[in-house]
Design an enzyme around this catalytic site. Structure first.
Site, PDB file in Angstrom:
ATOM      1  N   GLU A  21      11.160 -16.548   5.042  1.00 44.10           N
ATOM      2  CA  GLU A  21      11.971 -17.556   4.352  1.00 44.10           C
ATOM      3  C   GLU A  21      11.177 -18.838   4.116  1.00 44.10           C
ATOM      4  OE1 GLU A  21      16.481 -17.205   5.369  1.00 44.10           O
ATOM      5  OE2 GLU A  21      15.370 -16.900   7.246  1.00 44.10           O
ATOM      6  N   GLU A  81      16.382 -10.184   9.683  1.00 45.76           N
ATOM      7  CA  GLU A  81      17.429 -10.779  10.506  1.00 45.76           C
ATOM      8  C   GLU A  81      18.544  -9.802  10.878  1.00 45.76           C
ATOM      9  OE1 GLU A  81      15.548 -14.375   8.478  1.00 45.76           O
ATOM     10  OE2 GLU A  81      15.919 -12.269   8.026  1.00 45.76           O
TER      11      GLU A  81
END
Length: 262
Positions: free
Chosen positions: A112, A132
């Site tokens: 990210e 995640e």
């Protein structure tokens, strides 16, 4: 800065190295240190662009420090301070470009962070993952928003739903990476790209970045009219600047322009 975030100025380029062995994982303190680095970029008129990389040749960043999470020191809803997680993923007002020089694995929040950069130069052995979901979370530091806007939705959905790793070559094929190079050429390539940007008119660079952000998702006509309605202040500032006149004057006089950023 801090032991985990190292800064080096090279002319108009700020090089930011996340150096937190073994995995360059990011806890709250590191996130704040990264934001301080990008705030330095924003506030220093002599700086035009940043290169962000990881320490070593194996890991760019493994993302959020799960040891801090497991100990209870940090929670999934932790406020990571200005700029959001890693100091960049929600630094919306940053007007200067950041180049991610991805030196190795970029996992979860590390991926990210790379996605939050404007451009990406990637070592050919690097791998990425928005993993995640494999640890009970989602890529909510901008990954779940940015990825579908950068690559086809079906591919983005697969990566977000499975958490699987993807290669530097896949990233380049999808348009995520601007360059894929051998590790030995990573920083040289990133520096060449940064120097090219830094040589351009700073208000023009800021206007390009602002227009792209302000008109994302709009149709061509809507985006055009949005800009010319004066809704992107950076565009108007560029038009009225001394630099816009200097550029034309330097061209006519057959000399290099001298940018003042005003």
């Amino acid at each position: 800065m801090s032991e985990s975030v190292k800064l080096e100025r090279r002319g108009a380029v700020l090089e930011v190295t996340l150096d937190r062995p073994k995995a360059n994982a990011i806890d709250l303190a590191t996130s704040k240190a990264l934001h301080a680095a990008f705030r330095t970029l924003q506030d220093d008129p002599e700086l035009r662009v940043a290169i962000l990389t990881g320490g070593g040749e194996r890991i760019f960043s493994a993302g959020w420090d799960l040891k801090a999470a497991a100990s209870g020191a940090e929670e999934p809803d932790t406020d990571f301070g200005p700029g959001g997680f890693a100091g960049l993923t929600a630094f919306w007002e940053l007007t200067k470009p950041v180049i991610a020089a991805v030196n190795g694995v970029a996992i979860a929040g590390g991926c990210e962070l790379a996605l939050a950069a404007d451009l990406m130069v990637v070592a050919d052995h690097a791998e990425f993952a928005l993993s995640e979901v494999t640890v009970g979370l989602v890529a909510d530091a901008g990954g779940i928003q940015r990825l579908p806007r950068r690559i086809p939705l079906a591919i983005a959905s697969e990566l977000l739903l499975t958490g699987r790793r993807f290669t530097a070559q896949e990233a380049h094929g999808w348009g995520l990476a601007n360059r894929v190079v051998p590790m030995a050429e990573l920083m040289t390539t990133a520096r060449e790209l940064a120097d090219t940007i830094a040589a351009n008119a700073p208000l023009s660079v800021a206007a390009v970045k602002a227009i792209l952000a302000a008109t994302e998702g709009m149709g061509v006509r809507e985006a055009y009219e949005h800009v010319y309605a004066g809704k992107v202040p950076e565009h108007r500032a560029m038009q009225l600047s001394e630099d816009s006149r200097e550029g034309a004057k330097a061209f006519v006089e057959r000399r290099a322009p001298v940018w003042k950023g005003r």
